[in-house]
Design an enzyme around this catalytic site. Structure first.
Site, PDB file in Angstrom:
ATOM      1  N   SER A   1      45.103  38.493  33.350  1.00 25.10           N
ATOM      2  CA  SER A   1      44.071  37.510  33.015  1.00 25.10           C
ATOM      3  C   SER A   1      44.599  36.105  33.225  1.00 25.10           C
ATOM      4  CB  SER A   1      43.624  37.697  31.570  1.00 25.10           C
ATOM      5  OG  SER A   1      44.662  37.318  30.702  1.00 25.10           O
ATOM      6  N   LYS A   2      43.735  35.142  32.974  1.00 21.36           N
ATOM      7  CA  LYS A   2      44.066  33.737  33.267  1.00 21.36           C
ATOM      8  C   LYS A   2      45.397  33.304  32.678  1.00 21.36           C
ATOM      9  CE  LYS A   2      40.276  35.125  32.735  1.00 21.36           C
ATOM     10  NZ  LYS A   2      40.195  36.208  31.741  1.00 21.36           N
ATOM     11  N   ARG A   3      45.689  33.831  31.497  1.00 21.83           N
ATOM     12  CA  ARG A   3      46.907  33.341  30.860  1.00 21.83           C
ATOM     13  C   ARG A   3      48.179  33.794  31.572  1.00 21.83           C
ATOM     14  NH1 ARG A   3      48.724  37.361  27.341  1.00 21.83           N
ATOM     15  NH2 ARG A   3      47.291  39.123  27.348  1.00 21.83           N
TER      16      ARG A   3
END
Length: 471
Positions: A242-244
RNA sequence: GGUCCCAUCGUCUAGAGGCCUAGGACGUAGCCCUCUCAAGGCUAAAACACGGGUUCGAAUCCCGUUGGGACUACCA
């Protein structure tokens, strides 16, 4: 595989975000499968959730597909344009008593879920509206599919093998919302039949949905396509990517200076392999790809290896193609004002000298600066170390040797250069490093004679003089 | 919690019962090459999660344990 049905596969993203790494890998495997077996690759936009879907994301996904050169043969279809088709099929189930209206509200459903969690019971719709079948109620009502509760459903998966689900675990899922919009698990079945999909190749996050979908196929008397559930791509902490975890959008990699072929090559090796081979051309991939060589376990996305692959692709690129590819980055940095102003043949030569030193187009563009710009900004530390007073004299001598040169090729330059070195009994590096700092601004660059040839006599003398005169 | 999936170096993976003293790649370290930096070459450290079976023989088959993940929406 299937002798009678033609091969037809699809990539079916929902436009609720950019094309991300996981989606791109799914698209890639579908594309490879279609190309390998001479089938068709269909792009279908699953936008039934109108509150989260946007046209911008549809464009973004298409941009990503195009950049990766994953061309499709049919579509893009949009499910929002097909609502009438789905409603007809819902009606059919209703008529046959295979679906029913449900008036339970969100709040009621949520409350019962909470209670189930608290009591440690499975969170499953209790089926209370099943009994009150009949005409459409006055209140807003969703329509649920009557899930068979006896026996079990088997998914024969091309990757995961034989997977069994107990039907009693499956709930009566909503196939038409109270606002009249159909839902994913229903439309995906209708579309895959309607579009004559032969193989559903998708992420294994859908494996649990598959028995529900199989029941819908059965309710219509349809033969389900073959299934192949791909393992997930994880972040470094083994959680779903995911984005993180950093950049997950495919286009972000374009902006970071990655080559589409490198990303494709990296992605294909996540979950698939062909012996010990690491680098594949598209032709290789189409030739060698097979679902049988797809692994079952999730893979962690490793940016380091992607970077290495990108460097390999940069090294083996045609300099002229690379020069074209780096141009947008030069323009963006303001290194060049317009592409027409650049001699592409010269730029290709400059690029060639940097190919094995740049891992991304950004790094390439950054190094190209010292070739293209009129003057160069000299790194302070490099200057302190190599532009000491005694070296300035040497630079001056070198300039005197270069001045009369008519041909300014590396070999000519080397002669002039070595004359100065030998006169003082120096080592190459004693002169090369100061010159390198003067010409490139840093202590690292391609071979110094090559750099000088590419820069040309005028720029070389200009930069030398600037330092010698101490400006 | 329930259901399902998965399990070889830090990471991607090879391995379809004897070819395994477990191979390759990224990354890491060292050496070579060398005008610097790369690239390239060589070398090194680094893994079959654990426990039971089955078998003459198991990384490979079976069971369990543990660990990770996915799903569990009127999202897809």
């Amino acid at each position: 595989m299937n002798e009678t049905k033609p091969i037809r596969v699809r990539f079916a993203p929902s436009p609720t975000g950019h094309l991300h790494i996981g989606g791109a890998r799914t698209a890639l495997f579908n594309w490879l499968f279609a190309r390998k077996y001479g089938g068709s690759f269909i792009l279908r936009i699953e936008d039934t959730d109108t509150s989260r879907s946007t046209d911008e994301y549809i464009e973004a996904i298409i941009d990503g597909m195009k950049w990766l050169k994953l061309d499709w043969d049919d579509g893009p279809y949009r499910q929002t344009a097909r609502f009438d088709i789905y409603r007809d099929y819902v009606q059919k189930l209703l008529n046959e008593g295979k679906a029913y209206y449900c008036c339970c509200t969100h709040e009621e459903l949520e409350q019962r879920r909470q209670e189930a969690v608290a009591a440690g019971r499975p969170q499953k719709y209790d089926g209370r509206c099943r009994g009150v079948e009949g005409e459409k109620p006055d209140r807003p009502a969703a329509i649920r599919f009557k899930m068979l509760q006896e026996g079990y459903t088997v998914v024969k998966d091309l990757i995961k093998g034989h997977v069994e689900f107990e039907n009693s675990q499956l709930e009566d899922l909503i196939i038409l919302r109270s606002d009249g919009a159909p839902t994913y698990n229903f439309v995906v079945v209708v579309d895959d039949i309607d579009m004559k999909i032969s193989h559903i190749i998708r992420g294994d996050d859908h494996l649990n949905n598959t028995p529900k979908q199989i029941q819908i196929y059965k309710a219509f008397g349809w033969e389900p396509p073959a299934f192949a559930h791909l393992p997930m791509i994880l972040g470094s902490d083994k959680a779903r990517l995911s984005k993180r975890h950093g950049a997950t959008s495919v286009m972000a990699y374009k902006e970071m200076g990655y080559l589409p072929d490198a990303l494709v090559n990296y992605l294909v090796r996540l979950g698939w392999s062909y012996g010990d081979q690491e680098v594949f051309t598209r032709e290789d991939l189409i030739k060698y790809f097979s679902l049988e060589n797809v692994g079952k376990s999730a893979a962690v996305f490793n940016p380091e290896k992607l970077l290495w692959l990108n460097s390999q692709y940069i090294i083996s690129s045609e300099p002229s193609a690379l020069a074209e590819a780096v141009m947008p980055f030069l323009l963006k940095d303001g290194v060049v004002s317009e592409s027409a102003a650049v001699d592409m043949q010269w730029l290709s030569k400059a690029v060639r000298s940097l190919q094995e030193r740049a891992r991304t187009l950004i790094e390439l563009a950054s190094s190209l600066k010292y070739y293209i710009s009129e003057q160069v900004e000299i790194d302070k530390k490099a200057a302190e170390k190599f532009l000491k007073q005694e070296n300035i004299g040497l630079l001056s001598e070198l300039r005197d040797m270069l001045l009369p040169l008519e041909a300014f090729f590396a070999s000519d330059i080397e002669k002039a250069f070595m004359a100065v070195v030998e006169k003082h009994g120096l080592k190459m590096g004693n002169l090369a490093q100061p010159v390198r700092v003067v010409l490139t601004g840093s202590t690292a660059s391609p071979g110094i004679f090559e750099v000088m040839e590419i820069l040309g006599k005028e720029k070389v003398l200009k930069r030398l003089s600037r330092v010698i005169e101490g400006e």
